[in-house]
Design an enzyme around this catalytic site. Structure first.
Site, PDB file in Angstrom:
ATOM      1  CB  SER A  21      -6.355  -6.638  10.214  1.00 22.96           C
ATOM      2  OG  SER A  21      -5.731  -6.757  11.466  1.00 22.96           O
ATOM      3  CE  LYS A  35      -2.167  -4.587  10.968  1.00 27.85           C
ATOM      4  NZ  LYS A  35      -3.490  -4.794  10.371  1.00 27.85           N
TER       5      LYS A  35
END
Length: 805
Positions: free
Chosen positions: A711, A754
């Site tokens: 990611s 996140k």
């Protein structure tokens, strides 16, 4: 020395009380004395040249000197010698002269007592001689049976013609109780005394005969004489003669009674197996090695609560109230739990038996401390069913769940059966904790057992290897927990429905602390609410700077630490009525801040991008840095990266090269060193010279922390593009997304954690993959969405357009 040498009787003489044995007039015996009264009596006798009387204390009254604590007949004699011993005792040599009766004893003067000589009644000599001859015969019989009986005693009796002396000699060697010994000792009718002695000897002869028979019976049963085994057999034989060997029969009877009560509720093969083992135990010798194993098995089976169920009906309203009472937020998990129990309640109300025990197994997935196990606790409370926790973390032995076969030493049932025994109900709430951490090795694969346990089609006939019969687990409400869903095997995943419990936002943590943690910790530490002052900014500072976790477990520990210090302050300062904890004095209680997410930089910079990462304790802002060095276009990567992340860095570099070659990423000609240019300075050089003539060093800070995952792809590509083009990256923008070689941005996981990390770092914009934008946005807390602009990106060009200045 005769009695004539002393004053006439009755007279007052010192009294010595002996605890153990009766002394007789013919004896010269050592006495060890340690009581003060006995020592005083000896000293008085020596000083006054007096005789003493030695009496015996009664059973249970040893060491006392009271009216009724000793027998009133003893031996009158003199002290021949006295020796003092180092431990405070004295040793005296006592010579018995005659029997005496204590007429009077004064407790105020316990050393002396009034004594008269005990005379025997007149007797017919012929009659007594006849009795003595019978006595001698009985003594001979006893000596043949009892090897410890003095052999020379018979000779001494035959040579003696004094009936009293004969009676004293025999009485002194007989082992009888104190009361019986006293009766023989104090008897003045010599003929009756001899007859009583004959009766005692007869009983002893009979006792030795029985003992001999018992010994013969025992010897016939054993091949080799082992001391321990011999003693056990002897005790058993004695108990059998006395009629007291019925303990085993009583146990077997109790087992059969309990088994009969459980029969209607037990499976048929279970009843048959258990009855077979009970019958086998009843035929088995109790000291056989297999007997204890069989007994353990029977007791384990009978402890299983067959037919015992919690009667409380399932109520969705009760579950909802309990969940709201125990947990803040968690809207979606609560909703799914209520749906699960709504179905069960409906099936129960409509009495659809076939489907009542079938249904999906719930699995709570999330980081540590977010409330997975406590949700199961709340379910248990709401249903009023016992809670059983089975810790699966690190379990590798399949027999831990399925049980050990009884052929193994120390075999026991599996944890699931033990859980039922502990719960005392057949329908508890069973938490399978850390199901993602099950391991497999040469002892088997516990995951395979869990497939059977969690399958509604199979778990009504779960076979435990120790029990050796099928047991119904279908009434148990199974709830499992896991930290990482990726570690659960696919076949096991198929048995469960996963409810994700994500990280808490700072605002959620504040409400949890205010409404749950602080009140609970105040009670635990014996504090009143009025004694502690904690403002909202203080709690928010604790959440932001002293804990770094997805859940609230460490937050609870911090409050616990605060209240311990507060309790100490209140106790040590009598004038202090209230402890105020504020942002100003917080450091005095908790030292310096431990965790802190760095806020967004105020100034834009080249080669530094803000990535977003998922960790086991929540999200984090992960910076990506790059520099360029004169070289040959090599890429070096540092920062303790895993294989996937290293591959992402190489993909990112290749994608940026393609962008430069296509002209999608413009390179300023001024940044190319003059030495790279051709002689004609006006000639425009190929932009690829930038990545051909420079080496790139890409670094992800906090090199001690292992990092892996795809990611960070767009973050690393942006960093490399910035350093090669020397264009600044906006400092208040964060991003996450996997990058393909063709430049597409793929979706990622852990988006909520996140974005919460980006929110804590005060970012104003976040770039996320479009698919995540379309499907995961509703899971993002409203406060995060209001504070930041969430921008979807499809390709790397979108990232460069949004992030580069």
């Amino acid at each position: 020395m005769e009695l004539e040498n002393y004053d006439k009787f009755p007279q007052d003489i010192p009294l010595i009380i002996e605890d153990e044995i009766f002394l007789y007039p013919f004896m010269i015996a050592p006495l060890f004395l340690n009581s003060d009264d006995n020592i005083s009596a000896v000293e008085h006798a020596i000083e006054e040249n007096k005789l003493v009387i030695v009496a015996v204390s009664k059973q249970g009254k040893e060491g006392k000197r009271e009216d009724d604590s000793f027998y009133d007949v003893g031996v009158v004699g003199n002290i021949m010698r006295k020796v003092s011993l180092p431990d405070g005792k004295i040793k005296v040599l006592f010579q018995g002269l005659s029997k005496g009766r204590i007429n009077q004893f004064d407790q105020e003067q316990p050393v002396l007592c009034n004594v008269d000589i005990l005379e025997n009644k007149p007797f017919e000599e012929e009659s007594v001689k006849s009795v003595i001859s019978v006595l001698v015969e009985q003594v001979k019989k006893l000596s043949r049976l009892n090897s410890k009986f003095p052999a020379d005693l018979i000779k001494t009796i035959e040579e003696n013609d004094d009936a009293t002396r004969i009676a004293d000699l025999i009485s002194s060697v007989l082992k009888v109780k104190k009361d019986d010994a006293y009766k023989l000792f104090a008897q003045t009718d010599i003929e009756q005394r001899l007859l009583d002695i004959i009766e005692v000897i007869k009983k002893e002869i009979e006792s030795f005969k029985i003992q001999k028979e018992i010994t013969q019976k025992v010897n016939s049963k054993i091949e080799k004489t082992h001391k321990d085994y011999f003693l056990k057999e002897q005790i058993k034989a004695i108990n059998k003669e006395l009629g007291t060997d019925n303990k085993k029969d009583e146990e077997i009877k109790a087992y059969k009674k309990r088994l009969k009560q459980l029969k209607p509720h037990m499976p048929k093969d279970g009843y048959k197996e258990t009855k077979k083992q009970v019958d086998k135990l009843s035929r088995m010798h109790q000291d056989s090695p297999d007997a204890s194993l069989l007994q353990t098995y029977i007791e384990q089976v009978l402890d299983i609560p067959f037919g015992e169920y919690s009667d409380e009906k399932i109520s969705v309203n009760n579950v909802e109230k309990q969940l709201n009472k125990d947990h803040y937020s968690l809207i979606k998990p609560k909703e799914r739990i209520l749906e699960y129990f709504a179905v069960k309640q409906l099936l129960e109300q409509r009495n659809i038996e076939d489907l009542k025990s079938k249904g999906t197994v719930l699995c709570f997935v999330g980081p540590p401390g977010v409330g997975k196990t406590s949700l199961a606790n709340s379910i248990s409370k709401a249903l009023q069913r016992p809670l059983v926790r089975v810790a699966l973390g690190g379990m590798e032995d399949v027999n831990e769940l399925r049980g050990h076969r009884r052929t193994y030493v120390g075999a026991m049932p599996g944890r699931l059966v033990k859980g039922l025994v502990d719960a005392k109900k057949m329908n508890p709430v069973m938490v399978l904790d850390e199901i993602d951490k099950l391991g497999a090795n040469h002892r088997g694969d516990p995951t395979a057992v869990m497939l059977e346990v969690l399958d509604p089609e199979q778990n009504n006939e779960f076979r435990d290897l120790y029990l050796n019969f099928a047991i119904d687990l279908s009434q148990i409400i199974f709830v499992s927990t896991a930290n990482d869903i990726r570690r659960i095997p696919p076949a096991l995943k198929d048995r469960m429905e996963f409810i994700e419990i994500s990280s808490y936002t700072p605002n959620e943590k504040y409400h949890i602390a205010k409404d749950y943690l602080i009140p609970q910790e105040l009670v635990k530490h014996g504090l009143n609410k009025s004694e502690i002052s904690l403002s909202k900014p203080t709690i928010e500072m604790i959440i932001a700077k002293y804990t770094r976790e997805a859940g609230v477990r460490n937050l609870r520990r911090v409050f616990s630490k605060l209240f311990r210090k507060a309790a100490k302050k209140l106790l040590t300062d009598d004038k202090l009525e209230k402890v105020s904890i504020s942002t100003k004095n917080l450091k005095t209680y908790l030292d310096n801040p431990i965790f802190e997410i760095d806020p967004a930089d105020k100034k834009n910079s080249i080669g530094i991008a803000n990535g977003l990462a998922w960790t086991a304790v929540g999200g984090d802002v992960l910076k990506s840095e790059a520099i360029k060095l004169k070289g040959k276009g090599m890429l070096s990567v540092t920062g303790n990266l895993g294989d996937v992340m290293k591959e992402s860095s190489r993909i990112s570099y290749s994608v940026v090269k393609v962008l430069i070659d296509k002209g999608a990423l413009e390179i300023n000609q001024d940044i190319i060193p003059k030495s790279f240019k051709e002689k004609d300075e006006d000639t425009k050089l190929d932009s690829s010279e930038v990545y051909k003539r420079y080496d790139i060093h890409l670094h992800i800070p906090e090199g001690a922390t292992p990092k892996d995952g795809p990611s960070a792809g767009i973050t690393m590509a942006l960093t490399i593009a910035s350093i090669l083009s020397e264009r600044e990256i906006k400092s208040d923008i964060a991003m996450t997304g996997e990058l393909t070689l063709s430049g597409k941005v793929l979706p990622i996981g852990g988006l909520k954690e996140k974005l919460i990390a980006a929110f804590k770092a005060k970012m104003t914009k976040a770039l996320i993959p479009r698919k995540n934008f379309e499907r995961d946005l509703e899971d993002i807390p409203e406060e995060v969405k209001k504070a930041m602009e969430l921008k979807p990106v499809d390709v790397i060009e979108d990232v460069l357009k949004e992030a580069l200045v």
